[in-house]
Design a protein around this motif. Structure first.
Motif, short mmCIF file in Angstrom:
data_model
loop_
_atom_site.label_atom_id
_atom_site.label_comp_id
_atom_site.label_asym_id
_atom_site.label_seq_id
_atom_site.Cartn_x
_atom_site.Cartn_y
_atom_site.Cartn_z
N ASP A 1 -1.13 8.18 -12.06
CA ASP A 1 -0.46 7.15 -11.18
C ASP A 1 -1.09 6.39 -10.16
OD1 ASP A 1 1.63 6.00 -9.66
OD2 ASP A 1 3.01 7.60 -9.46
N LEU A 2 -1.36 5.23 -10.41
CA LEU A 2 -2.22 4.18 -9.41
C LEU A 2 -1.53 4.13 -8.19
CD1 LEU A 2 -3.71 1.65 -11.87
CD2 LEU A 2 -4.48 4.13 -11.41
N HIS A 3 -0.22 4.09 -7.95
CA HIS A 3 0.64 3.83 -6.97
C HIS A 3 0.20 4.91 -6.11
CE1 HIS A 3 3.68 0.94 -8.85
NE2 HIS A 3 2.51 0.06 -8.34
N GLN A 4 0.51 6.24 -6.92
CA GLN A 4 0.02 7.55 -6.04
C GLN A 4 -1.42 7.36 -5.38
OE1 GLN A 4 0.75 11.06 -8.03
NE2 GLN A 4 -0.08 12.51 -6.20
N GLY A 5 -2.07 7.03 -6.24
CA GLY A 5 -3.79 6.89 -5.80
C GLY A 5 -3.67 6.00 -4.43
N LEU A 6 -3.03 4.69 -4.64
CA LEU A 6 -3.13 3.76 -3.42
C LEU A 6 -2.57 4.22 -2.27
CD1 LEU A 6 -2.50 0.59 -5.44
CD2 LEU A 6 -4.19 0.81 -4.41
N GLU A 7 -1.24 4.88 -2.51
CA GLU A 7 -0.93 5.70 -1.37
C GLU A 7 -1.63 6.74 -0.57
OE1 GLU A 7 2.02 4.77 0.16
OE2 GLU A 7 3.22 3.88 -1.18
N SER A 8 -2.30 7.69 -1.59
CA SER A 8 -3.27 8.58 -0.89
C SER A 8 -4.30 8.06 -0.18
CB SER A 8 -3.58 9.71 -1.97
OG SER A 8 -2.58 10.38 -2.70
N THR A 9 -4.90 6.83 -0.59
CA THR A 9 -5.97 6.13 -0.22
C THR A 9 -5.80 5.45 1.07
OG1 THR A 9 -6.92 5.60 -2.55
CG2 THR A 9 -7.82 4.31 -0.54
N LEU A 10 -4.30 4.87 1.08
CA LEU A 10 -3.92 4.11 2.31
C LEU A 10 -3.98 5.27 3.44
CD1 LEU A 10 -1.22 1.80 1.36
CD2 LEU A 10 -3.33 1.22 2.54
N ASN A 11 -3.23 6.54 3.37
CA ASN A 11 -3.41 7.57 4.23
C ASN A 11 -4.60 7.95 4.63
OD1 ASN A 11 -0.50 7.70 4.43
ND2 ASN A 11 -0.50 9.34 2.85
N MET A 12 -5.85 8.15 3.79
CA MET A 12 -6.98 8.34 4.08
C MET A 12 -7.70 7.24 4.98
SD MET A 12 -7.51 11.29 2.95
CE MET A 12 -5.73 11.53 3.53
#
Length: 433
Positions: free
Chosen positions: A283-294
């Motif tokens: 899920d690329l949206h989940q990857g983007l959200e996780s990366t934003l948090n990082m």
């Protein structure tokens, strides 16, 4: 431990040097004590002596710099270090008891690599120092390789590929170290028992309040409540009604804070989990959200993030590698914005078999003469010490391996947009090792 004035014995056992700067002897002793034995530690008790030690021998690989010092504070020392060619590339970790965001923002704007808050913890100090040492070692190695490659073009391809792979691992570690302190495992245990204790504490508090209510009912049933007049006065003076409501509210807020820490740790694991090195549906949206948090610490001070996500199917990919691409693009966007600005993340479908992800910033933009070179290895427009010139090159290689492509559009003074296009399901040949 060693000091700048003496020659340390058995120098062959030291792999790196750390300069500890603090005007308090106790603080210097604590930092010396938590660093591992294989690190040579030199110390300075003022800003002037710190500048002298940083420019002398042995040259420090990392500087732990106290902020609050008389005569010359840590911010002034950091400014002078960055103005001097001999010391501008040394990573500086600020050590301070200041907890306000303005101080942190000032330190990062002056070129600090990281922050450690007092009182210091051994695990945090070692994790953050180790990340900076590894990142500096990677940069030094790449500089040496680059010099050799200029004279050995034909044989340089293999060395460059090796350097790129090593830098990919080093940059990922550096990103995780700066943004998440590299201590997710150590966070889990204390967060677990703090969360459990908060739940138990709330139960105990409710029991105590029930007991107080029972006493109140007993007192109210007495014909003469005079013996309890003092308790009633104390109850009024302490505003017991407010305390009753606020203590439960504080417990709920604390529990919410613990849950947020759990989510951050979970996002860190999602971002860097080793099992995601295999091809899988992601899920690329989940990857983007996780990366934003990082990347939160890189963007929270001066960037507003706007998300315009479309409907995306799961994509067959190497999730960890795409997360690294997202991290590079988001951090680059944040660094391109000098003051206040906006980062806009957009996603969507392209036809029946492709998806696209774009990262747009309102930064200073890239001149036309540089735009054609942004994906070249070692090419960077950032100041010395702030970029290796390989982030976009590595991102290009990752997208190429996914049989996608990455485009860039920029206007000087208006901003830049990077757009990544990926197949939903690459051909079988693309996924072969």
């Amino acid at each position: 431990m060693d000091n700048p004035e003496g020659s340390p014995p058995h120098t062959e056992r030291y792999r790196s040097t750390v300069l500890v700067v603090d005007d308090e002897p106790v603080n210097r002793m604590v930092l010396e004590g938590v660093l591992p034995d294989h690190v040579r530690v030199i110390t300075a008790d003022s800003g002037i002596s710190a500048l002298k030690a940083a420019a002398g021998e042995p040259r420090p690989d990392v500087i732990l710099l106290d902020v609050m010092m008389p005569d010359m504070d840590g911010f002034e020392v950091l400014t002078r270090l960055r103005e001097t060619p001999a010391t501008r590339d040394i990573p500086v970790i600020l050590v301070t008891a200041l907890m306000d965001e303005n101080s942190e923002q000032r330190g990062f704007s002056l070129g600090a690599a990281d922050y450690i808050h007092k009182p210091v913890r051994a695990a945090v100090v070692n994790a953050r120092v180790q990340v900076q040492l590894e990142a500096k070692a990677a940069r030094d190695m790449l500089d040496r390789n680059n010099q050799r490659l200029r004279h050995k073009v034909e044989s340089g391809t293999q060395a460059l590929e090796t350097a790129q792979m090593q830098l990919m691992r080093a940059e990922k570690m550096a990103s995780l170290g700066q943004l998440a302190a590299g201590i997710a495992h150590e966070i889990n245990n204390p967060v677990g028992f703090v969360g459990s204790n908060l739940g138990t504490l709330e139960t105990y508090v409710r029991d105590l309040l029930a007991l107080v209510d029972a006493y109140d009912r007993g007192v109210s049933s007495l014909p003469d409540a005079t013996p309890f007049a003092e308790a009633a006065a104390l109850r009024d003076r302490l505003d017991f009604g407010f305390l009753r409501e606020d203590i439960l509210s504080l417990l709920r807020e604390s529990a919410d804070g613990v849950d947020r820490v759990r989510r951050i740790v979970s996002d860190l694991k999602d971002y860097s989990h080793t099992t995601s090195a295999e091809w899988h549906w992601a899920d690329l949206h989940q990857g983007l959200e996780s990366t934003l948090n990082m990347a939160r610490n890189q963007i929270k001070y001066h960037c507003t993030v706007v998300k315009e996500f479309g409907e995306l199917p799961h994509v067959f990919c190497v999730g960890a590698q795409l997360n690294q691409v997202f991290m590079n693009l988001i951090v680059n966007a944040a660094q391109a914005i000098p003051d206040q600005g906006e980062i806009r993340l957009r996603t969507g479908r392209k036809g029946d078999d492709h998806v696209w992800i774009s990262v747009t910033d309102t930064g200073k933009g890239i001149p036309a003469e540089d735009l054609q070179r942004v994906f070249e290895p070692f090419y960077t427009t950032k100041p010395v010490g702030q970029g290796t010139g390989l982030g976009l090159s590595l991102s290009w290689g990752i997208i190429e391996r996914h049989h996608g492509h990455i485009d860039v559009h920029s206007e000087v003074g208006k901003g830049t947009t990077f757009t990544v296009t990926l197949p939903i399901e690459p051909t079988p040949e693309a996924t072969e090792p």
